[in-house]
Design an enzyme around this catalytic site. Structure first.
Site, PDB file in Angstrom:
ATOM      1  N   LEU A  45       0.836  -1.309  -0.061  1.00  0.00           N
ATOM      2  CA  LEU A  45       0.294  -0.289  -0.145  1.00  0.00           C
ATOM      3  C   LEU A  45       0.847   1.461  -0.189  1.00  0.00           C
ATOM      4  CD1 LEU A  45      -2.870  -0.475   2.306  1.00  0.00           C
ATOM      5  CD2 LEU A  45      -2.520  -0.832  -0.527  1.00  0.00           C
ATOM      6  N   ILE A  72       6.748  -6.842  -0.620  1.00  0.00           N
ATOM      7  CA  ILE A  72       7.915  -8.256  -1.178  1.00  0.00           C
ATOM      8  C   ILE A  72       8.821  -8.336  -0.855  1.00  0.00           C
ATOM      9  CG2 ILE A  72       5.918  -7.883  -2.773  1.00  0.00           C
ATOM     10  CD1 ILE A  72       8.491  -7.142  -4.806  1.00  0.00           C
ATOM     11  N   GLU A 116       6.909  -0.874  -8.367  1.00  0.00           N
ATOM     12  CA  GLU A 116       7.385   1.110  -8.438  1.00  0.00           C
ATOM     13  C   GLU A 116       7.313   1.659 -10.394  1.00  0.00           C
ATOM     14  OE1 GLU A 116       6.909   3.973  -6.710  1.00  0.00           O
ATOM     15  OE2 GLU A 116       6.995   2.964  -4.686  1.00  0.00           O
ATOM     16  N   THR A 120       7.516  -4.975 -17.804  1.00  0.00           N
ATOM     17  CA  THR A 120       7.618  -4.743 -19.245  1.00  0.00           C
ATOM     18  C   THR A 120       8.342  -4.492 -20.418  1.00  0.00           C
ATOM     19  OG1 THR A 120       7.564  -2.019 -19.554  1.00  0.00           O
ATOM     20  CG2 THR A 120       9.137  -2.855 -17.382  1.00  0.00           C
ATOM     21  N   ASP A 121       7.222  -3.263 -21.189  1.00  0.00           N
ATOM     22  CA  ASP A 121       7.822  -3.525 -23.155  1.00  0.00           C
ATOM     23  C   ASP A 121       9.638  -2.570 -22.210  1.00  0.00           C
ATOM     24  OD1 ASP A 121       6.669  -1.535 -23.006  1.00  0.00           O
ATOM     25  OD2 ASP A 121       5.898  -1.500 -24.931  1.00  0.00           O
ATOM     26  N   GLU A 122       9.109  -1.888 -21.170  1.00  0.00           N
ATOM     27  CA  GLU A 122      10.328  -0.809 -21.546  1.00  0.00           C
ATOM     28  C   GLU A 122      11.820  -1.253 -21.717  1.00  0.00           C
ATOM     29  OE1 GLU A 122       9.426   2.540 -19.733  1.00  0.00           O
ATOM     30  OE2 GLU A 122       7.001   2.401 -19.637  1.00  0.00           O
ATOM     31  N   TYR A 145      13.592   3.939 -14.117  1.00  0.00           N
ATOM     32  CA  TYR A 145      12.102   2.245 -13.734  1.00  0.00           C
ATOM     33  C   TYR A 145      12.209   1.156 -14.509  1.00  0.00           C
ATOM     34  CZ  TYR A 145       8.017   0.343 -15.497  1.00  0.00           C
ATOM     35  OH  TYR A 145       7.354  -0.855 -15.544  1.00  0.00           O
ATOM     36  N   LYS A 198      13.355  -2.833 -13.751  1.00  0.00           N
ATOM     37  CA  LYS A 198      12.745  -3.874 -14.543  1.00  0.00           C
ATOM     38  C   LYS A 198      13.019  -4.853 -14.950  1.00  0.00           C
ATOM     39  CE  LYS A 198       8.499  -4.782 -13.734  1.00  0.00           C
ATOM     40  NZ  LYS A 198       7.897  -4.912 -12.822  1.00  0.00           N
ATOM     41  N   ASP A 229      10.367  18.586 -22.335  1.00  0.00           N
ATOM     42  CA  ASP A 229       9.763  17.394 -22.191  1.00  0.00           C
ATOM     43  C   ASP A 229      10.226  16.251 -20.973  1.00  0.00           C
ATOM     44  OD1 ASP A 229       9.494  14.323 -23.951  1.00  0.00           O
ATOM     45  OD2 ASP A 229      10.809  15.249 -25.262  1.00  0.00           O
ATOM     46  N   ARG A 230      10.546  15.255 -21.147  1.00  0.00           N
ATOM     47  CA  ARG A 230      11.206  14.146 -20.354  1.00  0.00           C
ATOM     48  C   ARG A 230      12.462  13.847 -20.331  1.00  0.00           C
ATOM     49  NH1 ARG A 230       7.631   8.552 -20.039  1.00  0.00           N
ATOM     50  NH2 ARG A 230       6.800   9.458 -18.132  1.00  0.00           N
ATOM     51  N   HIS A 274      13.277  10.711 -22.635  1.00  0.00           N
ATOM     52  CA  HIS A 274      11.901  10.249 -23.144  1.00  0.00           C
ATOM     53  C   HIS A 274      12.260   9.103 -24.768  1.00  0.00           C
ATOM     54  CE1 HIS A 274       8.095  11.705 -24.103  1.00  0.00           C
ATOM     55  NE2 HIS A 274       7.844  10.029 -24.098  1.00  0.00           N
TER      56      HIS A 274
HETATM   57  P1  NAD Z   1       1.206   0.286  -9.500  1.00  0.00           P
HETATM   58  O1  NAD Z   1       2.514   0.810  -9.445  1.00  0.00           O
HETATM   59  O2  NAD Z   1      -0.606   1.292 -10.208  1.00  0.00           O
HETATM   60  O3  NAD Z   1       1.000  -0.638  -9.237  1.00  0.00           O
HETATM   61  C1  NAD Z   1       1.936  -1.583  -7.755  1.00  0.00           C
HETATM   62  C2  NAD Z   1       1.557  -1.521  -6.705  1.00  0.00           C
HETATM   63  O4  NAD Z   1       2.600  -2.357  -6.286  1.00  0.00           O
HETATM   64  C3  NAD Z   1       0.849  -1.128  -6.178  1.00  0.00           C
HETATM   65  O5  NAD Z   1      -0.550  -1.360  -5.612  1.00  0.00           O
HETATM   66  C4  NAD Z   1       2.010  -0.822  -4.092  1.00  0.00           C
HETATM   67  O6  NAD Z   1       0.657  -0.854  -3.275  1.00  0.00           O
HETATM   68  C5  NAD Z   1       2.047  -2.499  -4.759  1.00  0.00           C
HETATM   69  N1  NAD Z   1       4.127  -1.764  -4.414  1.00  0.00           N
HETATM   70  C6  NAD Z   1       4.728  -1.528  -4.761  1.00  0.00           C
HETATM   71  N2  NAD Z   1       6.368  -1.944  -3.774  1.00  0.00           N
HETATM   72  C7  NAD Z   1       5.646  -2.538  -2.754  1.00  0.00           C
HETATM   73  C8  NAD Z   1       6.136  -3.598  -2.630  1.00  0.00           C
HETATM   74  N3  NAD Z   1       7.549  -3.285  -2.260  1.00  0.00           N
HETATM   75  N4  NAD Z   1       5.921  -4.524  -1.867  1.00  0.00           N
HETATM   76  C9  NAD Z   1       4.670  -5.166  -1.756  1.00  0.00           C
HETATM   77  N5  NAD Z   1       3.601  -4.463  -2.874  1.00  0.00           N
HETATM   78  C10 NAD Z   1       4.002  -3.054  -3.096  1.00  0.00           C
HETATM   79  O7  NAD Z   1       1.439  -0.345 -11.423  1.00  0.00           O
HETATM   80  P2  NAD Z   1       0.710  -0.749 -12.108  1.00  0.00           P
HETATM   81  O8  NAD Z   1       0.732  -0.256 -13.304  1.00  0.00           O
HETATM   82  O9  NAD Z   1      -0.443  -1.852 -11.582  1.00  0.00           O
HETATM   83  O10 NAD Z   1       1.706  -2.241 -13.195  1.00  0.00           O
HETATM   84  C11 NAD Z   1       1.725  -3.268 -11.889  1.00  0.00           C
HETATM   85  C12 NAD Z   1       3.033  -4.380 -12.539  1.00  0.00           C
HETATM   86  O11 NAD Z   1       3.008  -4.504 -13.488  1.00  0.00           O
HETATM   87  C13 NAD Z   1       4.393  -3.457 -12.467  1.00  0.00           C
HETATM   88  O12 NAD Z   1       5.708  -4.604 -12.651  1.00  0.00           O
HETATM   89  C14 NAD Z   1       4.730  -2.532 -13.606  1.00  0.00           C
HETATM   90  O13 NAD Z   1       6.310  -2.347 -14.007  1.00  0.00           O
HETATM   91  C15 NAD Z   1       3.992  -3.846 -14.644  1.00  0.00           C
HETATM   92  N6  NAD Z   1       3.780  -3.340 -15.926  1.00  0.00           N
HETATM   93  C16 NAD Z   1       3.160  -2.157 -15.901  1.00  0.00           C
HETATM   94  C17 NAD Z   1       2.534  -1.365 -17.387  1.00  0.00           C
HETATM   95  C18 NAD Z   1       1.546  -0.363 -17.110  1.00  0.00           C
HETATM   96  O14 NAD Z   1       1.242  -0.033 -18.181  1.00  0.00           O
HETATM   97  N7  NAD Z   1       1.155   0.428 -16.503  1.00  0.00           N
HETATM   98  C19 NAD Z   1       2.985  -2.571 -18.384  1.00  0.00           C
HETATM   99  C20 NAD Z   1       3.231  -3.318 -18.396  1.00  0.00           C
HETATM  100  C21 NAD Z   1       4.233  -4.014 -17.211  1.00  0.00           C
HETATM  101  P1  TYD Z   2       3.478   7.108 -19.344  1.00  0.00           P
HETATM  102  O1  TYD Z   2       1.708   7.348 -18.961  1.00  0.00           O
HETATM  103  O2  TYD Z   2       4.012   7.595 -17.925  1.00  0.00           O
HETATM  104  O3  TYD Z   2       3.890   6.029 -19.867  1.00  0.00           O
HETATM  105  P2  TYD Z   2       5.321   5.135 -20.058  1.00  0.00           P
HETATM  106  O4  TYD Z   2       6.500   6.358 -19.559  1.00  0.00           O
HETATM  107  O5  TYD Z   2       5.757   3.831 -18.939  1.00  0.00           O
HETATM  108  O6  TYD Z   2       5.665   4.913 -21.023  1.00  0.00           O
HETATM  109  O7  TYD Z   2       3.479   8.170 -20.314  1.00  0.00           O
HETATM  110  C1  TYD Z   2       3.270   7.837 -21.752  1.00  0.00           C
HETATM  111  C2  TYD Z   2       3.457   8.933 -22.538  1.00  0.00           C
HETATM  112  O8  TYD Z   2       3.146   9.770 -22.233  1.00  0.00           O
HETATM  113  C3  TYD Z   2       4.758   8.754 -22.550  1.00  0.00           C
HETATM  114  O9  TYD Z   2       5.472   9.847 -24.092  1.00  0.00           O
HETATM  115  C4  TYD Z   2       5.179   9.738 -21.881  1.00  0.00           C
HETATM  116  C5  TYD Z   2       3.496  10.715 -21.855  1.00  0.00           C
HETATM  117  N1  TYD Z   2       3.459  12.272 -20.873  1.00  0.00           N
HETATM  118  C6  TYD Z   2       3.369  13.859 -21.145  1.00  0.00           C
HETATM  119  O10 TYD Z   2       3.121  13.454 -22.876  1.00  0.00           O
HETATM  120  N2  TYD Z   2       2.636  14.019 -20.557  1.00  0.00           N
HETATM  121  C7  TYD Z   2       2.611  13.427 -19.145  1.00  0.00           C
HETATM  122  O11 TYD Z   2       1.869  14.307 -18.182  1.00  0.00           O
HETATM  123  C8  TYD Z   2       2.784  12.154 -18.674  1.00  0.00           C
HETATM  124  C9  TYD Z   2       2.464  11.785 -16.812  1.00  0.00           C
HETATM  125  C10 TYD Z   2       3.241  11.131 -20.029  1.00  0.00           C
END
Ligand code: NAD
Ligand code: TYD
Length: 355
Positions: free
Chosen positions: A33, A58, A82, A132-134, A158, A162, A289-290, A293
């Site tokens: 949480l 974890i 994270e 992730t694909d990243e 990040y 991963k 920009d990030r 990026h």
């Molecule tokens: P999220 O940030 O919404 O959720 C992460 C969850 O993990 C939260 O509930 C947090 O409380 C919990 N958490 C964080 N640190 C922890 C710890 N040390 N121990 C136990 N719980 C912990 O993330 P999400 O977007 O749901 O992503 C979930 C997984 O999928 C991640 O591993 C992420 O890398 C992967 N992923 C996400 C995306 C995406 O687009 N969101 C795409 C591909 C893969």
């Molecule tokens: P995000 O949702 O943070 O996912 P990721 O960085 O893991 O791909 O961002 C998606 C794309 O959108 C990424 O190219 C960054 C861009 N972005 C913006 O342009 N503005 C924003 O405020 C945010 C959060 C992301």
């Protein structure tokens, strides 16, 4: 039963809800949480004895050892991480701690537990790592999509964290024989996503009449997958994936960020015509920009389709409409989420991305 980590976050909560809708097998949900974990995401499971929530890290060996002993799950699915690139740029330490050290400790606990099982249970056990694909880095416009054999080239703290966790998972299979599976998925969107990521942030800001911040010129490309399709792919890999293998998961929906934001604005114009700001696209603001990026992500999901028969159910058009409708219908959820730590984060991040 199965043990899910990070099941109070965006994808994890969707996974637990979908799992219990599809199976009777119970879920133990271990989540620390953090700011991203939200028990409101699991409200629909209140009173359901098949869902056991445990708050914890974890990386806490004693805690995880005890949970494994008590519940004896047949599989562990690791979502806990994270997950936000911008946060990793501001504060990478937490990413190394949870994504690398945390995954390492979890693997150690799981390995110790697995080694005590009878041969048949050992063979049936699975550790599925959600990645992730990243980890594959950034593509140029004409490059082929990422496949499972693309070399790792992570660019952000990040994705580097991963990538490190993926390597540990791989090593635990190679060295100790732990029956692991790894999935590398593209950008998810859908209900319950924390409004720090692009799609929910834009919906939230548009409804509040706030600027819609687009990093750089908006031409960066992501592949988008509706979250329930990611969850169905994970169920498929868990059920039928070959041990030790990696499966890329994607939506075949490459879009520039500007296209995504304009699509969201057009849907909001249609579904929320009484908005004080019309058209919503007038709120689009290009900002700094990030750092570092990544230009483009694209997934070749041919392996999971060929070997396991998985394909997504939603198109981008159908999924994005459902997503906007969900946020419009769940404004209370958004209000609760945005009243906490999130607010401080938003002001700090966008102070560093001036228009
Ligand atoms: P999220 O940030 O919404 O959720 C992460 C969850 O993990 C939260 O509930 C947090 O409380 C919990 N958490 C964080 N640190 C922890 C710890 N040390 N121990 C136990 N719980 C912990 O993330 P999400 O977007 O749901 O992503 C979930 C997984 O999928 C991640 O591993 C992420 O890398 C992967 N992923 C996400 C995306 C995406 O687009 N969101 C795409 C591909 C893969
Ligand atoms: P995000 O949702 O943070 O996912 P990721 O960085 O893991 O791909 O961002 C998606 C794309 O959108 C990424 O190219 C960054 C861009 N972005 C913006 O342009 N503005 C924003 O405020 C945010 C959060 C992301």
């Amino acid at each position: 039963m199965i043990l899910v980590t990070g099941g109070a976050g965006f994808i994890g909560a969707n996974f637990v809800i979908d799992w219990l809708a599809a199976h009777d097998e119970a879920v133990v949900n271990l989540d620390k949480l953090t700011y991203a974990g939200n028990l409101e995401n699991l409200r629909s499971l209140q009173g359901d004895a098949r869902h056991v929530f445990e708050q914890g890290d974890i990386g806490d060996r004693a805690r995880v050892d005890a949970l494994l002993q008590r519940h004896r799950p047949r599989a562990v699915i690791n979502f806990a991480a994270e997950s936000h690139v911008d946060r990793s740029i501001h504060g990478p330490a937490e990413f190394v701690q949870t994504n690398v050290v945390g995954t390492f400790n979890l693997l150690e606990s799981v390995r110790a537990h697995w080694s005590t099982l009878a041969a048949e249970e050992q063979a049936a056990f699975r550790f599925l790592h959600v990645s992730t694909d990243e980890v594959y880095g950034s593509l140029d416009p004409a490059d082929p999509a990422f496949s499972e054999t693309t070399a790792y080239a992570p660019n952000s703290p990040y994705s580097a964290s991963k990538a490190a966790s993926d390597h540990l998972v791989r090593a635990y299979h190679h060295t100790y024989g732990l029956p692991v599976l790894t999935t590398n998925c593209s950008n998810n969107y859908g209900p319950l996503q924390f409004p720090e990521k692009l799609i929910p942030l834009v919906i939230h800001n548009a409804l509040a009449g706030k600027p819609l911040p687009i990093y750089g010129d908006g031409s960066n490309v992501r592949d988008w997958l509706y979250v329930s399709d990611h969850c169905s792919a994970i169920r498929r890999v868990l059920g039928a994936g070959r041990v030790g293998e990696v499966y890329n998961i994607g939506g075949c929906n490459e879009k520039t960020n500007l296209e995504v934001v304009k699509t969201l604005c057009a849907i909001l114009d249609e579904l929320h015509p009484d908005s004080p700001v019309m058209p919503h696209a007038s709120l689009i603001t290009f900002v700094k920009d990030r750092a570092g990026h990544d230009r483009r992500y694209a997934i070749d999901a041919g392996k999971i389709e060929r070997e396991l028969g998985w394909t997504p159910s939603e198109t981008f058009e159908s999924g994005i409409r459902k997503t906007v409708a969900w946020y419009l219908e769940n404004q209370d959820w958004v209000k609760h989420v945005t009243s906490g730590e999130y607010r401080h984060w938003v002001s700090r991040n966008y102070a560093e991305h001036p228009a």
